[in-house]
Design a protein around this motif. Structure first.
Motif, PDB file in Angstrom:
ATOM      1  N   ALA A 106     -15.497  -8.049   3.030  1.00 44.09           N
ATOM      2  CA  ALA A 106     -16.096  -6.735   2.780  1.00 44.09           C
ATOM      3  C   ALA A 106     -15.017  -5.717   2.452  1.00 44.09           C
ATOM      4  O   ALA A 106     -13.955  -5.692   3.071  1.00 44.09           O
ATOM      5  N   ASP A 107     -15.311  -4.859   1.491  1.00 50.06           N
ATOM      6  CA  ASP A 107     -14.357  -3.829   1.088  1.00 50.06           C
ATOM      7  C   ASP A 107     -15.121  -2.574   0.699  1.00 50.06           C
ATOM      8  O   ASP A 107     -16.352  -2.566   0.605  1.00 50.06           O
ATOM      9  N   ASN A 108     -14.383  -1.494   0.487  1.00 50.59           N
ATOM     10  CA  ASN A 108     -14.939  -0.233   0.009  1.00 50.59           C
ATOM     11  C   ASN A 108     -14.081   0.229  -1.161  1.00 50.59           C
ATOM     12  O   ASN A 108     -12.920   0.579  -0.978  1.00 50.59           O
ATOM     13  N   THR A 109     -14.652   0.198  -2.365  1.00 48.18           N
ATOM     14  CA  THR A 109     -13.894   0.622  -3.545  1.00 48.18           C
ATOM     15  C   THR A 109     -14.193   2.062  -3.943  1.00 48.18           C
ATOM     16  O   THR A 109     -13.609   2.573  -4.895  1.00 48.18           O
ATOM     17  N   ASP A 110     -15.113   2.720  -3.226  1.00 47.55           N
ATOM     18  CA  ASP A 110     -15.374   4.137  -3.509  1.00 47.55           C
ATOM     19  C   ASP A 110     -14.122   4.977  -3.264  1.00 47.55           C
ATOM     20  O   ASP A 110     -13.862   5.948  -3.978  1.00 47.55           O
ATOM     21  N   VAL A 111     -13.364   4.602  -2.233  1.00 48.97           N
ATOM     22  CA  VAL A 111     -12.133   5.346  -1.917  1.00 48.97           C
ATOM     23  C   VAL A 111     -11.170   5.262  -3.088  1.00 48.97           C
ATOM     24  O   VAL A 111     -10.609   6.270  -3.534  1.00 48.97           O
ATOM     25  N   HIS A 112     -10.976   4.060  -3.609  1.00 48.95           N
ATOM     26  CA  HIS A 112     -10.124   3.900  -4.796  1.00 48.95           C
ATOM     27  C   HIS A 112     -10.682   4.695  -5.965  1.00 48.95           C
ATOM     28  O   HIS A 112      -9.921   5.310  -6.730  1.00 48.95           O
ATOM     29  N   GLY A 113     -12.014   4.692  -6.125  1.00 48.36           N
ATOM     30  CA  GLY A 113     -12.622   5.418  -7.237  1.00 48.36           C
ATOM     31  C   GLY A 113     -12.309   6.895  -7.208  1.00 48.36           C
ATOM     32  O   GLY A 113     -12.027   7.509  -8.247  1.00 48.36           O
ATOM     33  N   ILE A 114     -12.329   7.489  -6.022  1.00 50.41           N
ATOM     34  CA  ILE A 114     -12.021   8.919  -5.886  1.00 50.41           C
ATOM     35  C   ILE A 114     -10.559   9.189  -6.220  1.00 50.41           C
ATOM     36  O   ILE A 114     -10.235  10.087  -7.001  1.00 50.41           O
ATOM     37  N   THR A 115      -9.671   8.400  -5.644  1.00 53.99           N
ATOM     38  CA  THR A 115      -8.244   8.593  -5.890  1.00 53.99           C
ATOM     39  C   THR A 115      -7.905   8.398  -7.363  1.00 53.99           C
ATOM     40  O   THR A 115      -7.189   9.207  -7.959  1.00 53.99           O
ATOM     41  N   ALA A 116      -8.423   7.328  -7.955  1.00 54.32           N
ATOM     42  CA  ALA A 116      -8.099   7.021  -9.348  1.00 54.32           C
ATOM     43  C   ALA A 116      -8.669   8.063 -10.308  1.00 54.32           C
ATOM     44  O   ALA A 116      -8.035   8.415 -11.306  1.00 54.32           O
ATOM     45  N   ALA A 117      -9.879   8.571 -10.029  1.00 51.54           N
ATOM     46  CA  ALA A 117     -10.485   9.580 -10.901  1.00 51.54           C
ATOM     47  C   ALA A 117      -9.659  10.861 -10.908  1.00 51.54           C
ATOM     48  O   ALA A 117      -9.495  11.515 -11.952  1.00 51.54           O
ATOM     49  N   LEU A 118      -9.104  11.233  -9.759  1.00 55.18           N
ATOM     50  CA  LEU A 118      -8.269  12.426  -9.693  1.00 55.18           C
ATOM     51  C   LEU A 118      -6.916  12.180 -10.335  1.00 55.18           C
ATOM     52  O   LEU A 118      -6.380  13.041 -11.060  1.00 55.18           O
ATOM     53  N   ARG A 119      -6.336  11.021 -10.103  1.00 53.01           N
ATOM     54  CA  ARG A 119      -5.040  10.722 -10.729  1.00 53.01           C
ATOM     55  C   ARG A 119      -5.145  10.696 -12.245  1.00 53.01           C
ATOM     56  O   ARG A 119      -4.216  11.092 -12.947  1.00 53.01           O
ATOM     57  N   GLU A 120      -6.276  10.243 -12.749  1.00 54.31           N
ATOM     58  CA  GLU A 120      -6.447  10.142 -14.196  1.00 54.31           C
ATOM     59  C   GLU A 120      -6.345  11.498 -14.886  1.00 54.31           C
ATOM     60  O   GLU A 120      -5.944  11.582 -16.050  1.00 54.31           O
ATOM     61  N   VAL A 121      -6.705  12.565 -14.168  1.00 53.73           N
ATOM     62  CA  VAL A 121      -6.612  13.902 -14.768  1.00 53.73           C
ATOM     63  C   VAL A 121      -5.347  14.630 -14.305  1.00 53.73           C
ATOM     64  O   VAL A 121      -5.223  15.838 -14.475  1.00 53.73           O
ATOM     65  N   GLY A 122      -4.408  13.881 -13.726  1.00 48.96           N
ATOM     66  CA  GLY A 122      -3.110  14.461 -13.407  1.00 48.96           C
ATOM     67  C   GLY A 122      -2.903  14.915 -11.989  1.00 48.96           C
ATOM     68  O   GLY A 122      -1.849  15.473 -11.658  1.00 48.96           O
ATOM     69  N   VAL A 123      -3.892  14.718 -11.121  1.00 53.75           N
ATOM     70  CA  VAL A 123      -3.720  15.086  -9.709  1.00 53.75           C
ATOM     71  C   VAL A 123      -3.054  13.899  -9.017  1.00 53.75           C
ATOM     72  O   VAL A 123      -3.712  13.000  -8.506  1.00 53.75           O
ATOM     73  N   MET A 124      -1.738  13.895  -9.027  1.00 55.97           N
ATOM     74  CA  MET A 124      -0.985  12.763  -8.500  1.00 55.97           C
ATOM     75  C   MET A 124      -0.716  12.890  -7.005  1.00 55.97           C
ATOM     76  O   MET A 124      -0.573  11.897  -6.298  1.00 55.97           O
ATOM     77  N   ARG A 125      -0.626  14.126  -6.546  1.00 50.06           N
ATOM     78  CA  ARG A 125      -0.355  14.346  -5.123  1.00 50.06           C
ATOM     79  C   ARG A 125      -0.864  15.724  -4.725  1.00 50.06           C
ATOM     80  O   ARG A 125      -0.737  16.686  -5.487  1.00 50.06           O
ATOM     81  N   VAL A 126      -1.452  15.811  -3.537  1.00 50.69           N
ATOM     82  CA  VAL A 126      -1.877  17.098  -2.990  1.00 50.69           C
ATOM     83  C   VAL A 126      -1.529  17.133  -1.506  1.00 50.69           C
ATOM     84  O   VAL A 126      -1.543  16.107  -0.827  1.00 50.69           O
ATOM     85  N   ASP A 127      -1.163  18.303  -1.024  1.00 50.63           N
ATOM     86  CA  ASP A 127      -0.941  18.479   0.411  1.00 50.63           C
ATOM     87  C   ASP A 127      -2.222  18.946   1.100  1.00 50.63           C
ATOM     88  O   ASP A 127      -2.488  18.577   2.241  1.00 50.63           O
ATOM     89  N   ARG A 128      -2.991  19.798   0.389  1.00 57.22           N
ATOM     90  CA  ARG A 128      -4.226  20.356   0.935  1.00 57.22           C
ATOM     91  C   ARG A 128      -5.379  20.027   0.006  1.00 57.22           C
ATOM     92  O   ARG A 128      -5.202  19.959  -1.216  1.00 57.22           O
ATOM     93  N   ALA A 129      -6.541  19.839   0.576  1.00 53.45           N
ATOM     94  CA  ALA A 129      -7.722  19.539  -0.233  1.00 53.45           C
ATOM     95  C   ALA A 129      -8.966  19.978   0.524  1.00 53.45           C
ATOM     96  O   ALA A 129      -8.922  20.230   1.729  1.00 53.45           O
ATOM     97  N   THR A 130     -10.059  20.058  -0.209  1.00 50.16           N
ATOM     98  CA  THR A 130     -11.343  20.445   0.384  1.00 50.16           C
ATOM     99  C   THR A 130     -12.389  19.391   0.074  1.00 50.16           C
ATOM    100  O   THR A 130     -12.453  18.882  -1.047  1.00 50.16           O
TER     101      THR A 130
END
Length: 281
Positions: A106-130
């Motif tokens: 069993a796995d969860n790929t939604d987490v990867h989906g969120i990270t990858a979707a943000l990285r694709e538009v240039g959000v490579m690293r954040v310290d704070r988020a909402t």
């Protein structure tokens, strides 16, 4: 005359849920198979509820290699697995079952989906988020943002107790604010986990210029753009459709099922065409 070359065994994967007719997973996975030349793979949708999940999985033949799981199966699926990844445990949700030599993993790929979707538009690293909302998807959103380095996450929610419970997802500083303040946290990255409809529209009414320069991922992909997405754009945010998250989580499933790199661009194109999204929508 040489002997004929035996045809490859047809391998199968599919998406289960109830309702499942709206799922884009068949479109995305089939596009991936076509682009990768995996003509011996098939992917189908099956209407399965919680009670029907155990017998359905038990009845699968050995040619089944993977299952994508949507609501209401994301909790019950863990009980059928021989192993569960740390990510799925932390998210308390399973959206993927992969056949292994010892049983289902069993796995969860939604987490990867969120990270990858943000990285694709240039959000490579954040310290704070909402994170907007405190439902089941919010747990995956917190984990995805932690994957980008977030150490301080603000949760804007209607129910403070549910939001505070997200503090056990990961080692982060968690702050809870009223949902009306979601656009005023000053965070450079925002993930809205609100469903479409009235909740999304209500949050849109509280958007303001605090979003200027931020990147907002709205996990909704149907009826795009949503009221929240339109409001965020009007106030200077860069908005990412939930379709991009969906594509990247499906691409990760593709890799887990087939053992091959996913043709993400082909899967994106198929998803966008199915929904009528332009590439920059």
């Amino acid at each position: 005359m040489s002997d004929p070359v035996p045809s490859r065994e047809t391998l199968r994967a599919g998406v289960l849920g109830s309702p499942v007719g709206h799922s884009l997973s068949p479109t995305l996975h089939r596009a991936g198979y076509a682009a990768a030349g995996l003509t011996h793979w098939s992917y189908t949708a099956h209407e399965v509820d919680e009670g029907g999940l155990p017998p359905f999985v038990a009845g699968l033949t050995d040619d089944w290699r993977g299952l994508s799981l949507t609501m209401p199966l994301k909790v019950a699926a863990a009980d059928l697995a021989e192993s569960v990844t740390d990510t799925a445990r932390a998210a308390r949700a399973v959206n993927t079952l992969v056949r292994t030599d010892t049983g289902w993993a069993a796995d969860n790929t939604d987490v990867h989906g969120i990270t990858a979707a943000l990285r694709e538009v240039g959000v490579m690293r954040v310290d704070r988020a909402t994170v907007v909302g405190s439902g089941a998807t919010a747990r995956s959103a917190v984990l995805g943002l932690v994957g980008l380095g977030a150490t301080h996450i603000t949760v804007a929610a209607r129910t403070p107790q549910r939001a505070e419970a997200l503090g056990d997802v990961a080692d982060v500083v968690l702050e809870v604010v009223p949902i009306e303040d979601w656009s005023r946290t000053g965070a450079p990255a925002v993930v809205s986990t609100l469903p479409g409809g009235s909740a999304n529209a209500a949050a849109a009414g509280h958007a303001d210029d605090g979003l200027a320069g931020a990147t907002v991922l709205d996990v909704v992909y149907a009826d795009w753009p949503t009221p929240l997405a339109r409001a965020a754009t009007d106030h200077g945010a860069r908005v990412v459709s939930g379709l991009e998250m969906l594509v990247h989580q499906a691409a990760r499933q593709f890799e887990l099922f087939t053992g091959q790199s996913a043709p993400v661009a082909a899967m994106q194109a198929a998803g966008r065409a199915a929904l009528g999204h332009s590439p920059d929508a």
